[in-house]
Structure formats: C-alpha cells, structure tokens
Design an enzyme around this catalytic site. Structure first.
Site, PDB file in Angstrom:
ATOM      1  N   ARG A  52      15.301  44.136 -24.097  1.00 24.82           N
ATOM      2  CA  ARG A  52      13.835  44.174 -23.988  1.00 24.82           C
ATOM      3  C   ARG A  52      13.267  44.291 -25.396  1.00 24.82           C
ATOM      4  O   ARG A  52      13.872  44.945 -26.267  1.00 24.82           O
ATOM      5  CB  ARG A  52      13.357  45.363 -23.153  1.00 24.82           C
ATOM      6  CG  ARG A  52      13.520  45.200 -21.645  1.00 24.82           C
ATOM      7  CD  ARG A  52      12.535  44.170 -21.060  1.00 24.82           C
ATOM      8  NE  ARG A  52      12.679  44.016 -19.626  1.00 24.82           N
ATOM      9  CZ  ARG A  52      13.449  43.108 -19.023  1.00 24.82           C
ATOM     10  NH1 ARG A  52      14.161  42.272 -19.748  1.00 24.82           N
ATOM     11  NH2 ARG A  52      13.492  43.024 -17.720  1.00 24.82           N
ATOM     12  N   HIS A 100      12.289  34.701 -23.728  1.00 24.11           N
ATOM     13  CA  HIS A 100      12.780  35.412 -22.528  1.00 24.11           C
ATOM     14  C   HIS A 100      13.405  34.412 -21.546  1.00 24.11           C
ATOM     15  O   HIS A 100      13.010  34.318 -20.388  1.00 24.11           O
ATOM     16  CB  HIS A 100      11.641  36.190 -21.857  1.00 24.11           C
ATOM     17  CG  HIS A 100      12.131  37.417 -21.138  1.00 24.11           C
ATOM     18  ND1 HIS A 100      11.510  38.638 -21.248  1.00 24.11           N
ATOM     19  CD2 HIS A 100      13.190  37.599 -20.310  1.00 24.11           C
ATOM     20  CE1 HIS A 100      12.165  39.524 -20.500  1.00 24.11           C
ATOM     21  NE2 HIS A 100      13.182  38.915 -19.924  1.00 24.11           N
ATOM     22  N   GLU A 106       5.527  40.523 -26.194  1.00 25.74           N
ATOM     23  CA  GLU A 106       5.712  39.159 -25.679  1.00 25.74           C
ATOM     24  C   GLU A 106       4.757  38.802 -24.548  1.00 25.74           C
ATOM     25  O   GLU A 106       4.513  37.624 -24.280  1.00 25.74           O
ATOM     26  CB  GLU A 106       7.149  38.960 -25.191  1.00 25.74           C
ATOM     27  CG  GLU A 106       7.493  39.747 -23.917  1.00 25.74           C
ATOM     28  CD  GLU A 106       8.934  39.531 -23.454  1.00 25.74           C
ATOM     29  OE1 GLU A 106       9.843  39.553 -24.292  1.00 25.74           O
ATOM     30  OE2 GLU A 106       9.132  39.356 -22.243  1.00 25.74           O
TER      31      GLU A 106
HETATM   32  P1  NAI Z   1      23.178  47.694 -16.369  1.00 24.72           P
HETATM   33  O1  NAI Z   1      22.368  48.744 -15.672  1.00 24.72           O
HETATM   34  O2  NAI Z   1      24.375  47.131 -15.686  1.00 24.72           O
HETATM   35  O3  NAI Z   1      23.683  48.283 -17.779  1.00 24.72           O
HETATM   36  C1  NAI Z   1      22.855  48.998 -18.640  1.00 24.72           C
HETATM   37  C2  NAI Z   1      23.735  49.917 -19.467  1.00 24.72           C
HETATM   38  O4  NAI Z   1      22.903  50.576 -20.418  1.00 24.72           O
HETATM   39  C3  NAI Z   1      24.417  51.014 -18.625  1.00 24.72           C
HETATM   40  O5  NAI Z   1      25.797  51.077 -18.909  1.00 24.72           O
HETATM   41  C4  NAI Z   1      23.705  52.290 -19.057  1.00 24.72           C
HETATM   42  O6  NAI Z   1      24.528  53.440 -19.007  1.00 24.72           O
HETATM   43  C5  NAI Z   1      23.306  51.935 -20.498  1.00 24.72           C
HETATM   44  N1  NAI Z   1      22.250  52.775 -21.015  1.00 24.72           N
HETATM   45  C6  NAI Z   1      21.213  53.342 -20.356  1.00 24.72           C
HETATM   46  N2  NAI Z   1      20.492  54.108 -21.201  1.00 24.72           N
HETATM   47  C7  NAI Z   1      21.085  54.005 -22.412  1.00 24.72           C
HETATM   48  C8  NAI Z   1      20.803  54.580 -23.663  1.00 24.72           C
HETATM   49  N3  NAI Z   1      19.796  55.446 -23.835  1.00 24.72           N
HETATM   50  N4  NAI Z   1      21.615  54.270 -24.698  1.00 24.72           N
HETATM   51  C9  NAI Z   1      22.689  53.438 -24.517  1.00 24.72           C
HETATM   52  N5  NAI Z   1      22.996  52.876 -23.340  1.00 24.72           N
HETATM   53  C10 NAI Z   1      22.211  53.163 -22.300  1.00 24.72           C
HETATM   54  O7  NAI Z   1      22.148  46.576 -16.788  1.00 24.72           O
HETATM   55  P2  NAI Z   1      22.442  45.038 -17.123  1.00 24.72           P
HETATM   56  O8  NAI Z   1      22.366  44.247 -15.881  1.00 24.72           O
HETATM   57  O9  NAI Z   1      23.646  44.941 -17.969  1.00 24.72           O
HETATM   58  O10 NAI Z   1      21.119  44.662 -17.972  1.00 24.72           O
HETATM   59  C11 NAI Z   1      20.854  45.273 -19.229  1.00 24.72           C
HETATM   60  C12 NAI Z   1      19.422  44.965 -19.637  1.00 24.72           C
HETATM   61  O11 NAI Z   1      19.304  43.574 -19.925  1.00 24.72           O
HETATM   62  C13 NAI Z   1      18.362  45.207 -18.524  1.00 24.72           C
HETATM   63  O12 NAI Z   1      17.933  46.552 -18.518  1.00 24.72           O
HETATM   64  C14 NAI Z   1      17.247  44.266 -18.921  1.00 24.72           C
HETATM   65  O13 NAI Z   1      16.297  44.955 -19.687  1.00 24.72           O
HETATM   66  C15 NAI Z   1      17.933  43.216 -19.776  1.00 24.72           C
HETATM   67  N6  NAI Z   1      17.872  41.881 -19.133  1.00 24.72           N
HETATM   68  C16 NAI Z   1      17.317  40.840 -19.833  1.00 24.72           C
HETATM   69  C17 NAI Z   1      17.228  39.589 -19.279  1.00 24.72           C
HETATM   70  C18 NAI Z   1      16.668  38.421 -20.036  1.00 24.72           C
HETATM   71  O14 NAI Z   1      16.383  37.364 -19.426  1.00 24.72           O
HETATM   72  N7  NAI Z   1      16.486  38.496 -21.351  1.00 24.72           N
HETATM   73  C19 NAI Z   1      17.668  39.344 -17.907  1.00 24.72           C
HETATM   74  C20 NAI Z   1      18.303  40.486 -17.269  1.00 24.72           C
HETATM   75  C21 NAI Z   1      18.375  41.714 -17.871  1.00 24.72           C
END
Ligand code: NAI
Length: 353
Positions: free
Chosen positions: A239, A300, A268
C-alpha cells in the site's frame, strides 16, 4: 411471481470489473448495477434501495459514508480486495457487516512485484522506449545481477512467501521481517528473520508485502532509508502509505538509494485507475517521482490478471450468498484489527466484537 433478486451496487466499476463480474454472475444471478464513480459521502446516497454495496481500494468508507449507508439500510459491504485500510472500522462496528477477498491470486501480486524488480534492475522501460525509436545503443543500460544478492521481504504472508520463492529461483538470499514470523517455513526455505534495522541495512532489494496499519504507516521513512545501502532498491506492491513519499523523493534526489518500483502510492486515490494524460498533475511528489529514470510506477495493477479477477468475483459473490443464507461469513473482517473474524485472536462465541 418471481423471487426478488439480491441487488448489489458496485462502485468504482471499470470495464474489466464489469466483464468478470458479469461472467461469474451467471452462476449467482444477482441484480448487479455498476457505477463508475467512487463510493464516498457524496455518492453513498446512490446505494438507497440496494441490498449490498460492493467497493474497492480507493473508495472512501469513512464515518460519513457509513452513516449514510446505514441510514439507507445497507447491511453488507463486500470489498472486492484484500486490503481494508480505507474502511472506518469503528464507525462500521455493530452497523454494517463487511466482507473482503482475503486471497484471490497471491501469485498475481508476487509476479508483478518480480516483474517490477527485473524491469528496474535491467532498465527494461528505457530499453523498450529506445528500440521503439530505432535506437539500438546500449549506453546507460547496464544492469545488475540479482543472483547472490539479498532481498528483504517485509510481511511473509501469502504474497511475501511467493515472492520469496520467485526470488530464491533467481539465486537471491532471503531476509524477512514479520510481526508473526513463520519459523517452520523460514527453516524450510532457508529464510532468515531479522529485525527491521538489519533488514534495511543488509538488503539489496526491499519488497513490501505487509498490510497498511497505524504500525506500518511510513515503514519506509527518512530513518529507515538512512540505514539502506546507497544502491538498494525498494519494491512496493503493498500500500502507498507504507512509504513516506517525501522521504523517498529526497533519497532519490540525493542518490542515497538505487531506485524504486511502485505499484501503489500514498495519495493514489485521485489519480490511479483514471486517465490524467491530458490533465495537469497537481501532486508534486507524484510528478517528481515520475521524472526519475530509476523509478517505475504502475497504477495499482498487481492484482490485474484474469485468474485474480475471476477469483475476486467468485469470492465476492460467495460472501453475499453466505450472508443472505444466514451462514457464518468466512471472510467477514474484524472491526478491531481488520483480520478475518474467524481467525482473529479476540474471537469469543464465534465473533470478535
Ligand atoms: P497476508 O495477510 O497473507 O500477509 C500479510 C503479512 O504481513 C502477515 O504475515 C502479517 O503477519 C504481516 N504483518 C502484519 N503487520 C505487520 C507489521 N507491522 N510488520 C511486518 N509484518 C506485518 O496478506 P497478503 O495477501 O500477502 O497481502 C499483503 C498486502 O498486499 C495486503 O495487505 C495488501 O495491502 C497488498 N495487496 C496489494 C495488491 C495490489 O494490487 N497492489 C493486491 C493484493 C494485496
């Protein structure tokens, strides 16, 4: 008389949303209405008379929007994305249920992050522009091998882990930072969890895959950039708010980092997903970022694959079906932390609020 169909107001609908939602809807037969504009306090009254609101990453679901939707009897907001940073969770509590699509194709995002990394380190955009103009010179296009270099992965959830697999394939060493480290996975994959400081100091590539929360806001700021190697690059498909854009521009200007590839940007909302090619971009930070030869911006786009769009439509429609069937909502978000209620640590009696 035929039964009334469940009506869904889909905000910020683009042609690709309409195409994939319409195709998948053959199975569900909801009464879908697509609106091109964003959901925000000005547009929320449009939802009057609908059963469900479907929104996306740059819709503004603040206290005002929530209040209007609540007054208009909306019981369910179904987000067609994984992130939940644009929702006022406190305002939503006990008023409107919210579901999201926690996973669609994590491969789509990780593969885009890997594409950005290679494009940046091998100067593909410059090479493409040159050859299109008949310029076949190589001067200035020298890149760097990824093999043997170190990648620092922030957030080792679904996407971060796939990114780690991809870059291990390039022969990179992997460091990781996560508030909930998965040590079993790390041991299996030869990944070393380190603290934030070590990750910034040691990595040649830093890639962001954690959610945007108050704790992760400006995860990359002046202080962390000061720890980075002068030629290290940052990849952000997480993000925009994970990076302090002002600090990033300062570092790029003073050559204290090697480059950045961004699929997301802090501000954005106004620009991404729209055509601004004939307009004046008033955001000076975005405009400045666009001028650096060592910055790549995509708008994005990481989620935008056929596989991901189909999965998004299927999960969104399934979330709606579960709600109206009175079933447990598999993908209902927790009003306290945004996680899935089912897996939230605060869950009591099947609910975490
Ligand atoms: P996920 O929930 O599987 O993994 C997120 C990880 O971040 C978890 O392991 C969690 O423990 C960790 N985390 C949480 N707080 C943290 C912190 N303070 N410091 C370090 N690590 C922390 O999520 P996923 O599916 O891997 O997605 C990750 C991010 O990618 C989403 O939150 C979303 O914002 C972004 N995203 C972007 C997209 C795009 O089109 N650019 C599309 C889909 C997701």
């Amino acid at each position: 008389m035929s039964e009334k169909k469940i009506s869904v107001a889909v905000f910020d609908a683009k042609p690709y949303d309409i195409a994939f939602f319409t195709a998948v809807n053959n199975k569900y037969e909801y009464d879908l209405r697509f609106f091109e504009f964003h959901l925000n306090p000005d547009t929320a009254p449009v939802a009057n008379g609908f059963d469900v609101v479907c929104a996306f990453v740059n819709d503004k679901i603040d206290a005002k929007t929530v209040d209007i939707l609540h007054k208009n009897n909306i019981k369910l907001i179904t987000m067609r994305c994984a992130g939940y940073n644009n929702l006022d969770l406190e305002a939503l509590m006990n008023k409107i249920h919210v579901t999201r699509v926690p996973a669609y194709s994590p491969y789509s995002v990780a593969e885009h992050a890997a594409s950005l990394l290679l494009s940046l380190t091998r100067k593909i955009p410059q090479a493409f522009n040159r050859t299109r103009n008949g310029n076949f010179m190589l001067n200035g296009l020298t890149g760097r091998d990824l093999h043997g270099r170190t990648i620092g992965i922030v957030g080792t959830g679904k996407i971060g882990k796939i990114m780690a697999n991809i870059t291990a394939g390039f022969g990179m060493q992997t460091l990781a930072f996560d508030v909930f480290p998965d040590e079993i996975w790390a041991n299996e994959k030869n990944v070393r969890y380190v603290n934030k400081e070590e990750l910034f100091t040691q990595s040649d590539v830093i890639t962001l895959h954690c959610p945007l929360t108050p704790e992760t806001r400006h995860f990359v700021d002046e202080k962390s950039i000061a720890l980075m190697k002068n030629d290290a690059v940052i990849i952000n498909t997480g993000r925009g708010g994970l990076i302090d854009s002002k600090a990033l521009v300062h570092a790029l200007k003073h050559k204290t980092i090697g480059g950045a590839a961004l699929d997301v940007y802090e501000e954005e909302e106004k620009y991404f997903f729209e055509d601004w090619s004939a307009e004046v971009i008033e955001d000076d930070l975005l405009a400045r970022l666009m001028t650096f030869p060592n910055v790549i911006i995509t708008a994005h786009q990481a989620f935008l694959t056929q596989d991901a769009l189909t999965a998004i439509a299927e999960t969104t429609f399934e979330n709606i079906r579960q709600y109206f069937a009175g079933e447990n909502l598999t993908n209902e978000i927790c009003y306290h932390c945004g996680a899935n209620q089912i897996s939230c640590s605060k869950v009591k009696n099947g609910r975490c609020f």
